[in-house]
Design a protein around this motif. Structure first.
Motif, PDB file in Angstrom:
ATOM      1  N   ALA A   1      42.089   6.739  31.370  1.00 10.93           N
ATOM      2  CA  ALA A   1      41.686   5.909  30.165  1.00 10.93           C
ATOM      3  C   ALA A   1      40.330   5.663  29.867  1.00 10.93           C
ATOM      4  O   ALA A   1      39.823   5.581  28.657  1.00 10.93           O
ATOM      5  CB  ALA A   1      42.417   4.800  30.237  1.00 10.93           C
ATOM      6  N   LEU A   2      39.886   5.270  30.921  1.00 12.29           N
ATOM      7  CA  LEU A   2      38.286   4.839  30.791  1.00 12.29           C
ATOM      8  C   LEU A   2      37.374   6.032  30.116  1.00 12.29           C
ATOM      9  O   LEU A   2      36.741   5.891  29.208  1.00 12.29           O
ATOM     10  CB  LEU A   2      37.482   4.319  32.148  1.00 12.29           C
ATOM     11  CG  LEU A   2      37.985   3.095  32.386  1.00 12.29           C
ATOM     12  CD1 LEU A   2      37.553   2.752  34.106  1.00 12.29           C
ATOM     13  CD2 LEU A   2      37.346   1.951  31.608  1.00 12.29           C
ATOM     14  N   THR A   3      37.840   7.268  30.777  1.00 12.53           N
ATOM     15  CA  THR A   3      37.019   8.424  30.444  1.00 12.53           C
ATOM     16  C   THR A   3      37.211   8.652  28.993  1.00 12.53           C
ATOM     17  O   THR A   3      36.557   9.513  28.434  1.00 12.53           O
ATOM     18  CB  THR A   3      37.291   9.522  31.198  1.00 12.53           C
ATOM     19  OG1 THR A   3      38.533   9.801  31.056  1.00 12.53           O
ATOM     20  CG2 THR A   3      37.058   9.396  32.682  1.00 12.53           C
ATOM     21  N   LEU A   4      38.551   8.109  28.389  1.00  9.83           N
ATOM     22  CA  LEU A   4      38.895   8.632  27.052  1.00  9.83           C
ATOM     23  C   LEU A   4      38.299   7.574  26.229  1.00  9.83           C
ATOM     24  O   LEU A   4      38.459   7.415  25.053  1.00  9.83           O
ATOM     25  CB  LEU A   4      40.251   8.639  26.763  1.00  9.83           C
ATOM     26  CG  LEU A   4      41.083   9.671  27.576  1.00  9.83           C
ATOM     27  CD1 LEU A   4      42.434   9.662  27.590  1.00  9.83           C
ATOM     28  CD2 LEU A   4      40.528  11.146  26.889  1.00  9.83           C
ATOM     29  N   GLY A   5      37.290   6.724  26.702  1.00 11.08           N
ATOM     30  CA  GLY A   5      36.793   5.628  25.762  1.00 11.08           C
ATOM     31  C   GLY A   5      37.225   4.525  25.688  1.00 11.08           C
ATOM     32  O   GLY A   5      36.620   3.813  24.891  1.00 11.08           O
TER      33      GLY A   5
END
Lengths: 258, 349
Positions: free
Chosen positions: A165-169
């Motif tokens: 989720a973090l890498t998805l912004g």
């Protein structure tokens, strides 16, 4: 069971005894209470008010303390830190200390002389003999159930999903509310129900902080002291029935939807 | 352009040691290495999930080493997909669009477009538990592509798929690359590396031991890991031809018969040194690849004697010292090399 061995028969026998031990007293109490007395008791304003008070003070305490307890559970599930064992020990403390002693401790904590009591007085709240004091006493003894259940829930959420989720912004706050919290929700709900249930059944800590207004466990005790077993029994049966209905309803609302 | 410069990270017993490489805009960059070499950790470091002890990561000359994960716009597809189990496929794909100034209609159009591109538009209302491994992989890709990442990181994307799905997904990854995306793809499979990569970096024990074009890296191995690939020295870029059900690979004037189901004409052939049979005279067998050439070198290696023969291309055959004696092999001698069409492996690009 594939094979009935002697040891299994012994285990079944002991198991049946334990079940009987739990069911027999309750069943006896139910059988000794006629529907008429139950109905009459339910019509008493004092009983109705006390049951309502018990439900909402426990519910309010559960919801209010959940706001801080759930984030704490998340921290405990996700991070290793110095003194973590001490923190988990402190969280379990209310379970192991006598509840009357817990009541005394809370009374000292919320009485007019204390800092909290003075803040309350400034706001016009006196915790002693007040529903707010009841909620605090209930929450004190029941909060470990919520924290431990929520911690298990967060632990079971794969860290990878949060990382994804973090890498998805998504910000860490959004990750918590859209990934961690929904995926741990079943455990949290189960913890909330347990905390609420445990709070409703609390007697020892509450009676020290607030004899009046009277929650149902205190009312049952008072009727028993003043009038005897016969008068305490219908209130007990009614309270158990209502508690059971509430929990069945909550479990049903929180059931897994396929 | 992404530059990884001297990344070092201690992680328990394992460490990344001075990892450096450069990925140019439009590269399909492969990080190739055995499991445990630290490839995934390099990806996680680029994505920001792991903070390096030292070193720097530059994206378009901008230092992003300490930049927050959510601000990097680097797409990472995890090996096990990490698709959110509680969200529908549509919600999974739209996840990255939240908070950006898109109208609901634009979001829907974007999700629809990406899901059509990845052929998952019929799955949008499904829940992840009802999807197959290949479908989950596509959802994970779609979810990452929708945020228009500046660079796309793939951690063993084909590892858990069967052969048919692998071929499909390779084609999909190629088309993503052709659409202008820059990719870094981690794998332990050299076939995958050759099939997809425009550049390859070899990782071993936490460091990059070699970097270059696929030909360069595999023909001039600088590590045991690369050299270990069986018959790797017989590795030639070829064009594939098919006529009347027969396949052959053309390299220079040489026609090498082979068997493949691949139809893409550009690729490589690989041949294991131990599959090459040497003889002093032409022999009549079922083998359809028979070439005459001159021995140019005989080297003792740990697997036997490596005999190098020039047949128009340089072939490396592996034989026992006994065979060298028996055939009287020496440098300059004319000799026949034979191998079966089925011993030749074709890897399409």
């Amino acid at each position: 069971m594939k094979q009935t061995t002697t040891i299994n028969l012994v285990f079944i026998f002991f198991g049946a005894l334990i079940l009987l031990f739990i069911i027999a007293p309750l069943l006896g109490m139910f059988l000794k209470t006629t529907p008429e007395t139950l109905f009459e008791t339910a019509r008493e304003a004092e009983v109705r008010n006390s049951i309502w008070l018990t439900i909402w003070t426990s519910l309010a305490g559960t919801l209010f303390f959940a706001i801080a307890a759930i984030p704490l559970s998340y921290l405990l599930a996700r991070y290793e830190f110095r003194g973590k064992k001490l923190v988990t020990g402190i969280i379990d403390l209310p379970v192991v200390i006598p509840h009357s002693a817990a009541g005394i401790a809370i009374l000292g904590f919320v009485s007019r002389d204390s800092a909290i009591g003075q803040i309350g007085s400034a706001l016009g709240i006196n915790f002693v003999g007040n529903p707010a004091g009841i909620s605090i006493a209930m929450a004190f003894v029941s909060i470990p159930f919520l924290i431990n259940a929520a911690r298990d829930g967060f632990s079971s959420v794969p860290v990878r999903l949060e990382k994804a989720a973090l890498t998805l912004g998504a910000s860490p706050t959004r990750v918590f509310f859209t990934i961690s919290l929904p995926l741990a929700w079943r455990n949290i709900l189960s913890g909330l129900i347990l905390m609420f249930a445990r709070g409703m059944s609390e007697f020892g800590a509450v009676i020290v902080v607030a004899y009046h207004p009277m929650i149902t466990p205190v009312l049952i005790y008072e009727r028993f002291g003043a009038f005897g077993l016969k008068y305490a029994r219908p209130v007990s049966v009614l309270f158990i029935l209502i508690s059971l209905s509430v929990f069945i309803l909550l479990r049903w609302l929180g059931r897994e939807k396929k | 352009m992404l530059t990884v410069r001297g990344i070092t990270k201690q992680f328990g017993d394992f460490s990344l040691k001075n990892v450096s490489f450069t990925v140019n805009q439009g590269d399909y960059f492969i990080l190739l290495g055995e499991s445990g070499a630290g490839k995934s950790m390099v990806l996680e470091t680029i994505a920001g999930l792991v903070k390096p002890d030292s070193g720097a990561i530059l994206l378009d000359d901008h230092d992003i080493t300490r930049e927050k994960i959510q601000h990097r716009r680097i797409g990472l597809v995890f090996q096990d997909h990490a698709v959110f189990p509680h969200l529908k496929v549509r919600e999974n794909i739209a996840y990255a669009l939240h908070g950006r100034k898109f109208s609901t209609a634009t979001k829907k159009t974007t999700v629809d477009a990406v899901s059509r591109q990845l052929s998952i538009d019929h799955l949008l209302d499904r829940r992840p538990y009802s999807l197959s491994g290949g479908e989950l992989q596509r959802v994970a890709l779609a979810r990452t592509l929708v945020q228009e990442p500046r660079i796309l990181l793939l951690d063993e994307p084909l590892a858990s798929l069967d052969n048919r799905l692998k071929t499909e997904l390779r084609a999909l990854l190629r088309s993503i690359h052709h659409n202008g995306h820059t990719l870094i793809h981690v794998t332990h499979d050299y076939e995958e590396a050759l099939s997809l990569g425009t550049r390859i970096a070899i990782m071993d024990k936490g460091t990059v031991v070699q970097e270059g074009s696929p030909e360069n890296v595999l023909l001039h191995p600088q590590s045991e890991f690369v050299a270990h690939f069986a018959g790797l020295r017989n590795f030639f870029p070829v064009t594939l031809h098919t006529q009347q059900g027969q396949n052959w690979a053309q390299t220079g004037n040489l026609k090498i018969n082979l068997v493949t189901e691949e139809t893409r004409s550009e690729g490589y052939i690989l041949l294991r040194g131990e599959d090459i049979i040497l003889s002093n005279d032409p022999v009549d067998t079922s083998m359809t690849n028979n070439f005459q050439g001159k021995v140019t070198e005989i080297v003792l290696s740990r697997y036997g004697n490596e005999v190098t023969i020039n047949i128009g291309i340089t072939l490396h055959a592996l034989v026992t010292p006994g065979s060298v004696m028996k055939l009287g092999l020496s440098v300059g001698k004319e000799i026949w090399a034979h191998f079966k069409a089925t011993a030749v492996k074709y890897i399409a690009r």
